[in-house]
Write an enzyme that holds these catalytic residues in place. Structure first.
Site, PDB file in Angstrom:
ATOM      1  N   CYS A 140      -4.436  -3.122   3.879  1.00  0.00           N
ATOM      2  CA  CYS A 140      -4.188  -2.730   5.265  1.00  0.00           C
ATOM      3  C   CYS A 140      -5.229  -3.341   6.200  1.00  0.00           C
ATOM      4  O   CYS A 140      -5.426  -4.553   6.193  1.00  0.00           O
ATOM      5  CB  CYS A 140      -4.137  -1.209   5.359  1.00  0.00           C
ATOM      6  SG  CYS A 140      -3.385  -0.583   6.881  1.00  0.00           S
ATOM      7  N   GLU A 162       0.851  -1.191   0.000  1.00  0.00           N
ATOM      8  CA  GLU A 162       0.000   0.000   0.000  1.00  0.00           C
ATOM      9  C   GLU A 162       0.888   1.242   0.000  1.00  0.00           C
ATOM     10  O   GLU A 162       1.921   1.289   0.651  1.00  0.00           O
ATOM     11  CB  GLU A 162      -0.874  -0.021   1.254  1.00  0.00           C
ATOM     12  CG  GLU A 162      -1.756   1.203   1.437  1.00  0.00           C
ATOM     13  CD  GLU A 162      -2.406   1.239   2.802  1.00  0.00           C
ATOM     14  OE1 GLU A 162      -3.466   1.865   2.937  1.00  0.00           O
ATOM     15  OE2 GLU A 162      -1.840   0.646   3.754  1.00  0.00           O
ATOM     16  N   LYS A 198      -9.902   0.258  -2.244  1.00  0.00           N
ATOM     17  CA  LYS A 198     -10.137  -0.083  -0.838  1.00  0.00           C
ATOM     18  C   LYS A 198     -11.562   0.264  -0.434  1.00  0.00           C
ATOM     19  O   LYS A 198     -12.037   1.378  -0.664  1.00  0.00           O
ATOM     20  CB  LYS A 198      -9.131   0.665   0.043  1.00  0.00           C
ATOM     21  CG  LYS A 198      -9.152   0.279   1.509  1.00  0.00           C
ATOM     22  CD  LYS A 198      -8.040   1.003   2.251  1.00  0.00           C
ATOM     23  CE  LYS A 198      -7.965   0.582   3.707  1.00  0.00           C
ATOM     24  NZ  LYS A 198      -6.876   1.283   4.423  1.00  0.00           N
TER      25      LYS A 198
END
Length: 533
Positions: A383, A275, A332
């Site tokens: 994440c 990321e 995301k």
């Protein structure tokens, strides 16, 4: 029954013990000790006293568990730890009511499932840190997640804890009884002891479960994770930092390519960057685009790049192919509060400069995306999305035979803390077992890792170092029982707990009415808990 100060001390000890079950300490048996000590602290309390006990337990647990958030902002730490503590404190009143029921060890174990289910969704869209299940990576209990998903393992761990509390409470009552009748005292301890042996034995029977989905002719793939490292100083200009991070990952990928050409490393089928391996939109920045292109050309394999895309602002995993460039994006879906979105923005504007550092909230994605790289089907999460059951399972349901987690932990590690990255790694290991998939974790600063479907760490890096990991992993396509059950274990366990709570509340109200004194006298408090005999 403990005195008030003793109960508060036990609650604090329980919260600290539960924190120690999670990384960086990671002594997983303490995950059962936390629930046990909370029961002992709540035993015989009033409802108001139960709230105080819940506050003490929650503060001792969440404040150290989430201390790495302090690197972002003290109020982010206070907001997250405070909100989770408040949830637990209010819920402790419910646990106190459940202790009235004869089968309270089962009911309180379900209470842990119900509370985690709430915290997974609220506040700020949910923050699933501190779930009992996520302390069990590498423990003998972990295989249960492949059978009934994360909530079943939380239930089993909590059940072992409540049965331990039952034994302790039963023993304390039995000492008084022993003076009158030794045989009855022994019988009073036998049932709780059997319950503890049964609950602990069931949880620890994970290695006996037939959950390995490996087949003799399962295809495999060579995968690589690149950890380029980033500057640690916070005062670098954003543009320089973004360029440096991308250049670092390009240099590390070129180093891997040189080893492949020299014959000291196998040619990977796909390379995973973390990321924020570029903080700028490659399509809008020719220099960044050219830098990534150089890396893709050097390794001559597809690279999954973590990029910040603009118009609107999105956090994405972007697949780059040699000679083509970016071809597909995963955006995301679960955004980080106080990071990618700023809750209470107008209020915080009066307290801090954080909203100005993130002037526009990120835009969330809305669907699972599977990247096709030859025989590889990559399901990506970014994440802390790895903590959300539905996001990971949706990638498997969409056809992923390999899972990846792109993450940027640099902001949380600046003061030397390792809690965030190691807790997140533990979640990834649990997901590998739950879905019987290999998982590639790629971080900017560490810990990056390649995880086998049984949760073993095949390879891992340290912190704050440049590194390249490679391993051959199976590409499994089967589904576990947990995949097939989906969210039903959560629904059943939470629903049964809420029904038990309603029954306990109705019983408390009825008993209160029976014991009500004349109108000019104050009503009686909720009576002391009566556990199993």
């Amino acid at each position: 029954m403990l005195r008030t100060w003793q109960a508060v001390a036990v609650a604090l000890a329980g919260g600290l013990a539960l924190d120690a079950a999670f990384p960086p300490i990671g002594f997983w048996p303490l995950a059962a000790a936390g629930p046990a000590l909370l029961v002992l602290a709540l035993w015989g309390r009033s409802l108001r006293g139960s709230f105080v006990i819940g506050l003490a337990f929650g503060l001792a647990f969440f404040v150290p568990l989430l201390s790495w958030v302090l690197n972002v902002a003290w109020y982010a730490w206070a907001a997250l730890a405070g909100a989770d503590t408040l949830i637990l404190a209010v819920a402790a009143i419910g646990q106190r009511l459940l202790l009235r029921l004869r089968p309270w060890p089962l009911a309180v174990a379900g209470w842990w499932v119900a509370v985690e289910s709430l915290r997974d969704r609220w506040p700020y869209g949910g923050f699933p840190w501190g779930r009992l299940v996520m302390s069990q990576a590498g423990a003998p209990t972990q295989n249960w997640v492949a059978v009934g998903g994360p909530y079943l393992l939380t239930f089993l761990i909590a059940l072992a804890g409540t049965c331990l509390a039952w034994l302790i409470l039963g023993s304390s009552r039995s000492r008084a009884s022993r003076r009158a009748l030794a045989g009855r005292a022994l019988a009073g301890r036998a049932l709780p002891a059997a319950g503890l042996v049964g609950a602990a034995g069931l949880a620890l029977a994970g290695p006996l479960l037939p959950v390995d989905g490996g087949a003799p002719h399962t295809p495999t793939a060579e995968v690589a994770a690149v950890q380029g490292n980033v500057p640690r100083a916070r005062n670098l200009p954003d543009l320089l930092r973004a360029d440096t991070v991308t250049a670092n990952h390009t240099a590390a990928t070129r180093q891997l390519a040189a080893r492949v050409r020299a014959g000291t490393a196998a040619a990977p089928d796909v390379v995973i960057w973390p990321e924020n391996s570029t903080d700028q939109d490659p399509r809008a920045n020719p220099y960044v685009y050219a830098t990534i292109t150089q890396a893709v050309s050097a390794i001559n394999r597809p690279i999954l790049v973590g990029a910040i895309l603009q118009d609107p602002t999105r956090n994405a995993g972007q697949l780059w192919r040699p000679g083509v460039g970016p071809v597909q994006d995963y955006v995301k879906r679960q955004l980080v509060p106080f990071g990618e979105t700023i809750p209470l923005r107008s209020f915080l504007n009066h307290l801090t400069s954080l909203p100005s550092l993130q002037p526009v909230d990120f835009t969330a994605g809305h669907k699972a995306v599977v990247f096709h790289v030859g025989k590889i089907r990559i399901g990506d999460v970014i994440c802390y999305e790895v903590g959300f059951d539905g996001l990971v399972s949706s990638e498997v349901a969409a056809g992923a035979n390999l899972l990846t987690m792109q993450t940027n932990d640099a902001d949380f590690e600046l003061d030397g803390q390792t809690g965030e990255t190691l807790q997140q790694l533990a979640m990834a290991r649990i997901r590998a077992v739950e879905h019987d998939r290999a998982v590639v974790v790629s971080s900017t600063t560490g810990v990056s890792a390649i995880i086998a479907p049984d949760g073993r760490l095949i390879a891992r890096t340290g912190l704050w170092e440049r590194a390249e990991l490679e391993a051959r992993v199976p590409l499994r396509t089967g589904t576990t029982l947990a995949d097939r059950l989906g969210g039903w274990p959560e629904v059943v366990l939470t629903g049964a707990t809420l029904a038990a709570l309603a029954w306990a509340l109705a019983g408390a109200i009825a008993e209160r009415r029976r014991r009500r004194t004349p109108a000019d006298a104050p009503p009686a408090d909720v009576p002391a808990a009566a556990g199993p005999s």
